[in-house]
Design a protein around this motif. Structure first.
Motif, PDB file in Angstrom:
ATOM      1  N   ARG A  74       0.838  -1.214   0.000  1.00 46.04           N
ATOM      2  CA  ARG A  74       0.000   0.000   0.000  1.00 46.04           C
ATOM      3  C   ARG A  74       0.864   1.252   0.000  1.00 46.04           C
ATOM      4  O   ARG A  74       0.535   2.244  -0.666  1.00 46.04           O
ATOM      5  N   TYR A  77       2.068   1.680  -3.555  1.00 45.26           N
ATOM      6  CA  TYR A  77       0.977   2.109  -4.435  1.00 45.26           C
ATOM      7  C   TYR A  77       0.589   3.564  -4.182  1.00 45.26           C
ATOM      8  O   TYR A  77       0.308   4.307  -5.121  1.00 45.26           O
ATOM      9  N   GLU A  78       0.585   3.983  -2.920  1.00 47.22           N
ATOM     10  CA  GLU A  78       0.265   5.383  -2.615  1.00 47.22           C
ATOM     11  C   GLU A  78       1.299   6.328  -3.215  1.00 47.22           C
ATOM     12  O   GLU A  78       0.955   7.381  -3.750  1.00 47.22           O
ATOM     13  N   ALA A  81       0.666   6.687  -7.030  1.00 44.47           N
ATOM     14  CA  ALA A  81      -0.734   6.955  -7.413  1.00 44.47           C
ATOM     15  C   ALA A  81      -0.836   7.748  -8.719  1.00 44.47           C
ATOM     16  O   ALA A  81      -1.620   7.398  -9.594  1.00 44.47           O
TER      17      ALA A  81
END
Length: 105
Positions: A74, A77-78, A81
């Motif tokens: 996560r 992925y953040e 973005a």
């Protein structure tokens, strides 16, 4: 001054990914491998004018210490973005702490 988005288009996606991840995660190891050629003709690629759509990432960072594998992914992925919103189709992530790779030099 020109727009920042326009400037980003002049820098390869691989270099932008490397810069974002290194800056935020202070990685001791960071490998960014463009494997887009392996996916030529796939649905997520053929309508995309940008050839940099698929990457393998290997990241070793102390910032992953105490984080679950899901949380580590996560975090990545953040950080990516805007790349995912602008044509990056898929990433394969190996996210480890320095302790996890300690004995394998």
């Amino acid at each position: 001054m020109g727009s920042r988005a326009g400037a980003n288009m002049l820098i390869s996606r691989a270099n932008r990914i490397r810069t974002k991840l290194q800056s935020a995660l202070e990685a001791t190891t960071l490998e960014v491998e463009d494997v887009s050629y392996q996916h030529a003709g796939h649905a997520g690629v053929k309508d995309n004018p940008n050839n940099e759509t698929h990457f393998n990432l290997k990241i070793v960072s102390g910032k992953f210490d105490g984080q679950s594998l899901v949380k580590r992914h996560r975090m990545v992925y953040e950080l990516l973005a805007d790349e995912l919103d602008s044509g990056l189709h898929a990433v394969s992530i190996q996210a480890k702490t320095p302790k996890e790779i300690g004995g394998s030099a």
